[in-house]
Design a protein around this motif. Sequence first.
Motif, PDB file in Angstrom:
ATOM      1  N   GLN A 248       0.675  -1.303   0.059  1.00 34.66           N
ATOM      2  CA  GLN A 248       0.072  -0.011   0.028  1.00 34.66           C
ATOM      3  C   GLN A 248       0.853   1.439   0.232  1.00 34.66           C
ATOM      4  OE1 GLN A 248      -2.630  -1.227   3.581  1.00 34.66           O
ATOM      5  NE2 GLN A 248      -3.962  -0.577   2.380  1.00 34.66           N
ATOM      6  N   ARG A 249       0.356   2.287  -0.344  1.00 35.65           N
ATOM      7  CA  ARG A 249       0.822   3.620  -0.441  1.00 35.65           C
ATOM      8  C   ARG A 249       0.940   4.352   1.084  1.00 35.65           C
ATOM      9  NH1 ARG A 249       1.122   6.469  -5.154  1.00 35.65           N
ATOM     10  NH2 ARG A 249       0.718   8.165  -4.288  1.00 35.65           N
ATOM     11  N   PRO A 250       1.786   5.150   1.586  1.00 35.59           N
ATOM     12  CA  PRO A 250       1.835   5.493   2.963  1.00 35.59           C
ATOM     13  C   PRO A 250       0.587   5.921   3.402  1.00 35.59           C
ATOM     14  CG  PRO A 250       3.831   6.202   1.815  1.00 35.59           C
ATOM     15  CD  PRO A 250       2.962   5.726   0.759  1.00 35.59           C
ATOM     16  N   VAL A 251      -0.125   7.044   2.849  1.00 39.52           N
ATOM     17  CA  VAL A 251      -1.458   7.450   3.318  1.00 39.52           C
ATOM     18  C   VAL A 251      -2.516   6.273   3.315  1.00 39.52           C
ATOM     19  CG1 VAL A 251      -3.144   9.204   3.067  1.00 39.52           C
ATOM     20  CG2 VAL A 251      -0.641   9.947   2.742  1.00 39.52           C
ATOM     21  N   GLU A 252      -2.562   5.752   2.311  1.00 43.71           N
ATOM     22  CA  GLU A 252      -3.298   4.492   2.175  1.00 43.71           C
ATOM     23  C   GLU A 252      -3.300   3.605   3.348  1.00 43.71           C
ATOM     24  OE1 GLU A 252      -4.752   1.085  -0.948  1.00 43.71           O
ATOM     25  OE2 GLU A 252      -2.597   1.942  -1.143  1.00 43.71           O
ATOM     26  N   TRP A 253      -1.990   3.339   3.784  1.00 42.13           N
ATOM     27  CA  TRP A 253      -1.773   2.360   4.756  1.00 42.13           C
ATOM     28  C   TRP A 253      -2.417   3.008   6.173  1.00 42.13           C
ATOM     29  CZ3 TRP A 253       0.553   1.867   9.477  1.00 42.13           C
ATOM     30  CH2 TRP A 253       0.738   0.592   9.947  1.00 42.13           C
ATOM     31  N   THR A 273      -2.788  10.113  -4.060  1.00 38.35           N
ATOM     32  CA  THR A 273      -3.666   9.782  -5.336  1.00 38.35           C
ATOM     33  C   THR A 273      -5.197  10.472  -4.982  1.00 38.35           C
ATOM     34  OG1 THR A 273      -4.597   7.909  -3.928  1.00 38.35           O
ATOM     35  CG2 THR A 273      -2.533   7.359  -5.455  1.00 38.35           C
ATOM     36  N   GLY A 274      -5.892  10.631  -5.789  1.00 38.97           N
ATOM     37  CA  GLY A 274      -7.183  11.082  -5.826  1.00 38.97           C
ATOM     38  C   GLY A 274      -7.866  10.208  -4.755  1.00 38.97           C
ATOM     39  N   ALA A 275      -8.043   8.924  -4.537  1.00 39.76           N
ATOM     40  CA  ALA A 275      -8.535   8.009  -3.649  1.00 39.76           C
ATOM     41  C   ALA A 275      -8.207   8.659  -2.217  1.00 39.76           C
ATOM     42  CB  ALA A 275      -8.329   6.777  -3.931  1.00 39.76           C
ATOM     43  N   GLU A 276      -6.742   8.860  -2.165  1.00 49.31           N
ATOM     44  CA  GLU A 276      -6.353   9.255  -0.822  1.00 49.31           C
ATOM     45  C   GLU A 276      -6.738  10.519  -0.601  1.00 49.31           C
ATOM     46  OE1 GLU A 276      -1.839   6.752  -0.605  1.00 49.31           O
ATOM     47  OE2 GLU A 276      -2.120   8.295  -1.880  1.00 49.31           O
ATOM     48  N   ILE A 277      -6.818  11.616  -1.331  1.00 52.57           N
ATOM     49  CA  ILE A 277      -7.227  12.839  -0.939  1.00 52.57           C
ATOM     50  C   ILE A 277      -8.731  12.646  -0.516  1.00 52.57           C
ATOM     51  CG2 ILE A 277      -8.152  15.138  -2.060  1.00 52.57           C
ATOM     52  CD1 ILE A 277      -5.629  14.775  -3.858  1.00 52.57           C
ATOM     53  N   ARG A 278      -9.623  11.928  -1.338  1.00 56.04           N
ATOM     54  CA  ARG A 278     -10.996  11.778  -0.857  1.00 56.04           C
ATOM     55  C   ARG A 278     -11.222  11.322   0.487  1.00 56.04           C
ATOM     56  NH1 ARG A 278     -11.104  10.860  -6.535  1.00 56.04           N
ATOM     57  NH2 ARG A 278     -10.933   8.615  -6.073  1.00 56.04           N
ATOM     58  N   ARG A 279     -10.202  10.380   0.942  1.00 56.31           N
ATOM     59  CA  ARG A 279     -10.475   9.882   2.476  1.00 56.31           C
ATOM     60  C   ARG A 279      -9.903  10.667   3.383  1.00 56.31           C
ATOM     61  NH1 ARG A 279      -8.004   4.153   2.701  1.00 56.31           N
ATOM     62  NH2 ARG A 279      -9.062   4.108   4.746  1.00 56.31           N
ATOM     63  N   MET A 280      -8.559  11.336   3.050  1.00 55.31           N
ATOM     64  CA  MET A 280      -7.877  12.303   4.104  1.00 55.31           C
ATOM     65  C   MET A 280      -8.591  13.274   4.452  1.00 55.31           C
ATOM     66  SD  MET A 280      -4.057  13.494   3.922  1.00 55.31           S
ATOM     67  CE  MET A 280      -3.396  15.107   4.692  1.00 55.31           C
ATOM     68  N   ALA A 281      -9.183  14.123   3.388  1.00 58.35           N
ATOM     69  CA  ALA A 281      -9.801  15.363   3.713  1.00 58.35           C
ATOM     70  C   ALA A 281     -10.884  15.213   4.628  1.00 58.35           C
ATOM     71  CB  ALA A 281     -10.260  16.009   2.298  1.00 58.35           C
ATOM     72  N   PRO A 282     -11.748  14.232   4.366  1.00 49.89           N
ATOM     73  CA  PRO A 282     -12.973  14.116   5.256  1.00 49.89           C
ATOM     74  C   PRO A 282     -12.480  13.756   6.829  1.00 49.89           C
ATOM     75  CG  PRO A 282     -13.450  12.512   3.631  1.00 49.89           C
ATOM     76  CD  PRO A 282     -12.099  13.396   3.062  1.00 49.89           C
ATOM     77  N   ALA A 283     -11.701  13.143   6.857  1.00 47.25           N
ATOM     78  CA  ALA A 283     -10.945  12.454   8.098  1.00 47.25           C
ATOM     79  C   ALA A 283     -10.645  13.759   9.197  1.00 47.25           C
ATOM     80  CB  ALA A 283     -10.010  11.398   8.154  1.00 47.25           C
ATOM     81  N   GLY A 284     -10.391  14.921   8.743  1.00 46.67           N
ATOM     82  CA  GLY A 284     -10.063  16.141   9.484  1.00 46.67           C
ATOM     83  C   GLY A 284      -8.699  16.305   9.576  1.00 46.67           C
ATOM     84  N   ALA A 285      -7.812  15.337   8.947  1.00 46.77           N
ATOM     85  CA  ALA A 285      -6.509  15.630   9.316  1.00 46.77           C
ATOM     86  C   ALA A 285      -5.938  16.839   8.604  1.00 46.77           C
ATOM     87  CB  ALA A 285      -5.634  14.411   8.702  1.00 46.77           C
ATOM     88  N   VAL A 286      -4.926  17.408   9.182  1.00 49.28           N
ATOM     89  CA  VAL A 286      -4.324  18.651   8.549  1.00 49.28           C
ATOM     90  C   VAL A 286      -3.248  18.257   7.667  1.00 49.28           C
ATOM     91  CG1 VAL A 286      -3.151  20.865   8.766  1.00 49.28           C
ATOM     92  CG2 VAL A 286      -5.108  20.248  10.628  1.00 49.28           C
TER      93      VAL A 286
END
Length: 452
Positions: A248-253, A273-286
């Motif tokens: 897996q990629r780092p943010v994905e993992w 990746t676009g998929a990582e952006i779509r998961r990381m943003a709503p998680a609230g992480a800065v």
Amino acid sequence: MRKLIFDAALLPSGWASDVAVDCSGGMIAKVAANASSDGRERIRGVALPGLPNLHSHTFQRGMAGRAEIRGTEEDSFWTWRQAMYRFLGRLTPDDVEAVAAFAMMEMLEGGFTALAEFHYLHHDADGRPYANPAEMAGRIAAAAAETGLGLTLLPVLYAHGGFGGTAPNEGQRRFVNSLDGYFRLVEASRAALAGLDDATLGVAPHSLRAVTPDELGALLGAMPTGPVHMHIAEQVKEVADCLAWSGQRPVEWLLDHADVDDRWCLVHATHLTGAEIRRMAPAGAVAGLCPITEANLGDGLFEGHAYRAAGGRFGIGSDSNVQIDAPGELKLLEYGQRLNHGARNVLADPGGGSTGRALYEAALAGGAAALGRRIGALDAGYRADVVVLDTSQPDLCLGSGDSWLDRYIFVAGRSAIDSVIVAGRTVVTHGRHHKRDAIVRRTIAALARLAS
């Protein structure tokens, strides 16, 4: 109680004139627009909330400019890292304190009023722990006390040299701790902060390269509250190595294996990746962005446009401190997006509006969240941190409202900063820190010794 009045100020509700700010115990007690100046200290210029610096290694300010010579092979982050290892081999606690004070002074003169220090230089030159595990952390706290900069201290867990628990190399010996040693460091760091007003303690698993999944889980279990910062996806090689280790990629993992939420700051996150952006943003992480360092190291460009469109939060940091300049970080962030997308005003809010205002307010909110502090707004209940721009300058004298921010960030830069107030106390006047001369003398002496 200190009673101030500014010609104009950026408030949560927008721009206002003749803004009275009452400060008590380092905090803002009351704010009022269109106020009378009777009985108040008039400070000329435009008042902005001070920007948080969400990522720094202050000791690296001492090596700025020392790694700009090309080697016999193609230079990269990884060759720069070897130069950094060589530099830190001789640093003493006194050197670390002197260089940290110099960097913090420059942060205040450059528009930052609070810092998250990602602190991983723990041991002596031979890799032995000091008698006080937080000897170096205490020097960071002392520099913050001297300069007046607000501090969130992030002791770093650095246990391994690469993915999968690889043994650390000789250059990393000053960083490395076991979990037990790290928890002792955290408690000693808490004691080191006790003498500071309004300091915050967080934790920082260095990266997925430097901690194993079990170690990361143990750290998070022991520290269920407070800021969590981690380097991630900064370099293409890092992504490739993570794929080889885990599939897996780092943010994905990380998103699959940790409860990433709004107390997290993912530093750099350059390669998403676009998929990582779509998961990381709503998680609230800065997203902890450091455009000047990322450009200096050749990291690549964060996909800011897509991240903002997904509702993602970001803040800015000075990282390696090769140049310390809060408006300069914001300008380069926007310019990188313009070059990447072949467009202008990329990070402005859709439908019009000031790019400077959008950048500044996003960095205030994201930075405050990453530092875990009540900062980033001129409002009651927030710390009294203010950056005042000199509106007598040609670039600002004919401006108003949002155009002040546009001209500050994209034209005048840090030269527009006249005074800086931290926790209600003025620490910079006419662009100079009140202790500049003494701090500079001590830093020059330290650097001269290191160069000998």
